[in-house]
Design a protein around this motif. Sequence first.
Motif, PDB file in Angstrom:
ATOM      1  N   ILE A  28      -5.224  -9.103   2.572  1.00  0.00           N
ATOM      2  CA  ILE A  28      -4.807  -9.310   1.195  1.00  0.00           C
ATOM      3  C   ILE A  28      -5.583  -8.771   0.271  1.00  0.00           C
ATOM      4  O   ILE A  28      -6.903  -8.687   0.222  1.00  0.00           O
ATOM      5  CB  ILE A  28      -4.770 -10.888   0.812  1.00  0.00           C
ATOM      6  N   PHE A  29      -5.094  -7.909  -0.682  1.00  0.00           N
ATOM      7  CA  PHE A  29      -5.828  -6.855  -1.541  1.00  0.00           C
ATOM      8  C   PHE A  29      -5.398  -7.342  -2.953  1.00  0.00           C
ATOM      9  O   PHE A  29      -4.069  -7.382  -3.264  1.00  0.00           O
ATOM     10  CB  PHE A  29      -5.309  -5.549  -1.393  1.00  0.00           C
ATOM     11  N   SER A  30      -6.165  -7.640  -3.501  1.00  0.00           N
ATOM     12  CA  SER A  30      -5.900  -8.056  -5.250  1.00  0.00           C
ATOM     13  C   SER A  30      -4.768  -8.828  -5.353  1.00  0.00           C
ATOM     14  O   SER A  30      -3.703  -8.168  -5.839  1.00  0.00           O
ATOM     15  CB  SER A  30      -5.891  -6.363  -5.934  1.00  0.00           C
ATOM     16  N   ILE A  31      -4.883  -9.862  -5.419  1.00  0.00           N
ATOM     17  CA  ILE A  31      -3.719 -10.964  -5.850  1.00  0.00           C
ATOM     18  C   ILE A  31      -3.435 -11.105  -7.231  1.00  0.00           C
ATOM     19  O   ILE A  31      -4.598 -11.245  -7.927  1.00  0.00           O
ATOM     20  CB  ILE A  31      -3.969 -12.288  -5.477  1.00  0.00           C
ATOM     21  N   SER A  32      -2.300 -10.684  -7.492  1.00  0.00           N
ATOM     22  CA  SER A  32      -1.980 -10.652  -9.060  1.00  0.00           C
ATOM     23  C   SER A  32      -1.318 -12.053  -9.411  1.00  0.00           C
ATOM     24  O   SER A  32      -2.029 -12.560 -10.642  1.00  0.00           O
ATOM     25  CB  SER A  32      -0.959  -9.405  -9.265  1.00  0.00           C
ATOM     26  N   VAL A  33      -0.576 -12.632  -8.659  1.00  0.00           N
ATOM     27  CA  VAL A  33      -0.202 -13.943  -9.070  1.00  0.00           C
ATOM     28  C   VAL A  33       0.325 -14.954  -7.730  1.00  0.00           C
ATOM     29  O   VAL A  33       0.710 -14.143  -6.986  1.00  0.00           O
ATOM     30  CB  VAL A  33       1.073 -13.805 -10.156  1.00  0.00           C
ATOM     31  N   MET A  34       0.057 -16.131  -7.851  1.00  0.00           N
ATOM     32  CA  MET A  34       0.652 -16.846  -6.687  1.00  0.00           C
ATOM     33  C   MET A  34       1.719 -17.879  -7.705  1.00  0.00           C
ATOM     34  O   MET A  34       1.120 -18.313  -8.904  1.00  0.00           O
ATOM     35  CB  MET A  34      -0.304 -17.462  -5.953  1.00  0.00           C
ATOM     36  N   CYS A  94       6.363 -20.755  -1.347  1.00  0.00           N
ATOM     37  CA  CYS A  94       5.198 -20.112  -2.034  1.00  0.00           C
ATOM     38  C   CYS A  94       5.502 -18.770  -2.420  1.00  0.00           C
ATOM     39  O   CYS A  94       6.122 -18.299  -1.217  1.00  0.00           O
ATOM     40  CB  CYS A  94       3.980 -20.663  -0.997  1.00  0.00           C
ATOM     41  N   TYR A  95       4.800 -18.180  -3.144  1.00  0.00           N
ATOM     42  CA  TYR A  95       5.124 -16.777  -3.635  1.00  0.00           C
ATOM     43  C   TYR A  95       3.624 -16.050  -3.864  1.00  0.00           C
ATOM     44  O   TYR A  95       2.822 -16.764  -4.644  1.00  0.00           O
ATOM     45  CB  TYR A  95       6.081 -16.942  -4.738  1.00  0.00           C
ATOM     46  N   MET A  96       3.764 -14.985  -3.743  1.00  0.00           N
ATOM     47  CA  MET A  96       2.406 -14.241  -3.904  1.00  0.00           C
ATOM     48  C   MET A  96       2.708 -12.587  -4.200  1.00  0.00           C
ATOM     49  O   MET A  96       3.712 -12.194  -3.464  1.00  0.00           O
ATOM     50  CB  MET A  96       1.344 -14.153  -2.701  1.00  0.00           C
ATOM     51  N   LYS A  97       2.201 -12.023  -5.384  1.00  0.00           N
ATOM     52  CA  LYS A  97       2.307 -10.940  -5.545  1.00  0.00           C
ATOM     53  C   LYS A  97       0.953 -10.145  -5.477  1.00  0.00           C
ATOM     54  O   LYS A  97      -0.103 -10.574  -6.217  1.00  0.00           O
ATOM     55  CB  LYS A  97       2.967 -10.679  -6.861  1.00  0.00           C
ATOM     56  N   ALA A  98       0.894  -8.985  -4.755  1.00  0.00           N
ATOM     57  CA  ALA A  98      -0.620  -8.658  -4.338  1.00  0.00           C
ATOM     58  C   ALA A  98      -0.228  -7.230  -3.947  1.00  0.00           C
ATOM     59  O   ALA A  98       0.400  -6.810  -3.427  1.00  0.00           O
ATOM     60  CB  ALA A  98      -1.272  -9.529  -3.426  1.00  0.00           C
ATOM     61  N   GLY A  99      -1.621  -6.489  -4.126  1.00  0.00           N
ATOM     62  CA  GLY A  99      -1.600  -5.168  -3.663  1.00  0.00           C
ATOM     63  C   GLY A  99      -2.509  -4.183  -4.439  1.00  0.00           C
ATOM     64  O   GLY A  99      -2.925  -4.530  -5.363  1.00  0.00           O
ATOM     65  N   LEU A 100      -2.926  -3.015  -4.072  1.00  0.00           N
ATOM     66  CA  LEU A 100      -3.653  -1.934  -4.723  1.00  0.00           C
ATOM     67  C   LEU A 100      -2.788  -0.866  -5.325  1.00  0.00           C
ATOM     68  O   LEU A 100      -2.265  -0.351  -4.295  1.00  0.00           O
ATOM     69  CB  LEU A 100      -4.819  -1.815  -3.581  1.00  0.00           C
ATOM     70  N   GLY A 101      -2.555  -0.858  -6.555  1.00  0.00           N
ATOM     71  CA  GLY A 101      -1.732   0.228  -6.829  1.00  0.00           C
ATOM     72  C   GLY A 101      -0.297  -0.153  -6.992  1.00  0.00           C
ATOM     73  O   GLY A 101       0.108  -0.539  -7.813  1.00  0.00           O
ATOM     74  N   VAL A 102       0.063  -0.579  -5.873  1.00  0.00           N
ATOM     75  CA  VAL A 102       1.453  -0.756  -5.841  1.00  0.00           C
ATOM     76  C   VAL A 102       1.520  -2.423  -5.377  1.00  0.00           C
ATOM     77  O   VAL A 102       0.870  -2.866  -4.315  1.00  0.00           O
ATOM     78  CB  VAL A 102       2.537  -0.131  -4.434  1.00  0.00           C
TER      79      VAL A 102
END
Length: 117
Positions: A28-34, A94-102
């Motif tokens: 997991i890289f850089s979680i934006s929102v859960m 459950c939902y997660m938006k995560a990533g580096l750049g994209v």
Amino acid sequence: QVQLVESGGGLVQPGGPLRLSCAASGSIFSISVMGWYRQAPGKQRVLVASIITGGTEMYADSVKGRFTISRDNANTIYLQMNSVKPEDTGVYYCYMKAGLGVLWDYWGQGTQVTVSS
């Protein structure tokens, strides 16, 4: 591989409490929102609550004042559901938006919540 695993669903009586958990694991890289979505039978999946990294929370109008979303330091989120109503019934994802750049979207398998006497 990223996994989201929900737990805590079940049958609860109207007016009662229930607590859902979702643990994220993997690369997991850089979680934006859960957050949590709900899908009732025959209806579209809708956002119930979300929490942005940094702490900002958002709630659907139907659950404001009754549900509380929180996140710990280990990439786990919780949904404390109080004063539940029959209309809260559905599968909670459950939902997660995560990533580096994209940013990528990730989903759990869902946990059933049934509010009934």
